[in-house]
Design an enzyme around this catalytic site. Sequence first.
Site, short mmCIF file in Angstrom:
data_model
loop_
_atom_site.label_atom_id
_atom_site.label_comp_id
_atom_site.label_asym_id
_atom_site.label_seq_id
_atom_site.Cartn_x
_atom_site.Cartn_y
_atom_site.Cartn_z
N HIS A 43 69.88 -57.19 55.30
CA HIS A 43 69.95 -58.77 55.50
C HIS A 43 70.96 -59.09 56.56
O HIS A 43 71.81 -58.55 56.97
CB HIS A 43 70.40 -59.50 54.13
CG HIS A 43 71.61 -59.26 53.78
ND1 HIS A 43 72.27 -58.51 52.68
CD2 HIS A 43 72.87 -59.88 54.26
CE1 HIS A 43 73.63 -58.60 52.64
NE2 HIS A 43 74.02 -59.36 53.63
N GLU B 140 67.91 -62.50 52.85
CA GLU B 140 67.69 -61.07 52.07
C GLU B 140 66.10 -60.81 52.24
O GLU B 140 65.11 -61.48 52.82
CB GLU B 140 67.77 -61.88 50.47
CG GLU B 140 69.26 -61.95 50.25
CD GLU B 140 70.28 -60.84 50.19
OE1 GLU B 140 69.91 -59.90 50.57
OE2 GLU B 140 71.48 -61.25 49.68
N ASN C 268 70.86 -53.64 52.54
CA ASN C 268 69.41 -53.84 52.48
C ASN C 268 68.67 -54.44 53.62
O ASN C 268 67.57 -54.83 53.64
CB ASN C 268 69.21 -54.71 51.33
CG ASN C 268 69.81 -56.09 51.22
OD1 ASN C 268 70.31 -56.61 52.29
ND2 ASN C 268 69.62 -56.89 50.27
N ASP D 109 77.34 -68.94 57.30
CA ASP D 109 76.99 -69.31 55.85
C ASP D 109 77.97 -69.46 55.31
O ASP D 109 79.18 -69.54 55.75
CB ASP D 109 76.36 -67.89 55.30
CG ASP D 109 76.80 -66.66 55.81
OD1 ASP D 109 77.99 -66.61 55.88
OD2 ASP D 109 75.85 -65.69 55.79
#
Length: 251
Positions: free
Chosen positions: A138, A143, A136, A67
């Site tokens: 990800h 996400e 979380n 990313d």
Amino acid sequence: MRIYEVADYQEMSRCAANLISAQVLLNPRSVLGLATGSTPVGIYSQLIEWYRKGDLSFAEVQTVNLDEYHGLAPDHPQSYRNFMQQNLFDHIDILPQQTHVPNGLAKDAAKECARYEALIASLGGIDLQLLGLGHNGHIGFNEPAAAFAKETHLVELTESTIEANTRFFESRESMPRQAFTMGIKTILGAKKILLAVSGKEKAEAVYRSFAGPVEPGVPCSILQFHPDVTLVGDAPALSKLKAAGVRICRK
């Protein structure tokens, strides 16, 4: 899936680096998928050490990063291109033209995403993909959502991710709100996946990823469907998996 428990972050870094170095030694022309963040810093440091000792060469390796922040130039202090230069590329013998990161300054997001997917395909796909894990669940910037995102795409960062990463920027306002990221389908296309985790704060995410159902609300859970995943984690990060009776090997 193989799950290895190690003592601490240092041992996790060495173990993960050993698996990456084995990949490169077995196939010097490997395509490595690389990650950023605090987790892989120790891994990259270990790989640099082995390179300097003459045990490892990256001269024929190609890399593709997961990313990049949208809106940041490659030389911005907090860009992921700069992170990779500072933490790995500038210290090994990899050729600059063989290191690939999404273009954070691309004006046409759709075109950039298509370009990056075509690039990965032109390299023959990813041989080994290194991943970290968000609190979380990800992976990359994929996400929690209502559905799994498939290919490289531009994502709106969640408030929790912005909160977690703001510390790297001068202010909350200066942090980007979007990022390019490989999609779940792209990640699953890697022949091998190496997930590195450390710290008690990741225990819940690890548990939900590998002891819970596969669901887009926990993006990492999709790795349960991949045929060749290795999870390397320290005892605190794996604590909830162990308590649930999941088989774990001591490395």
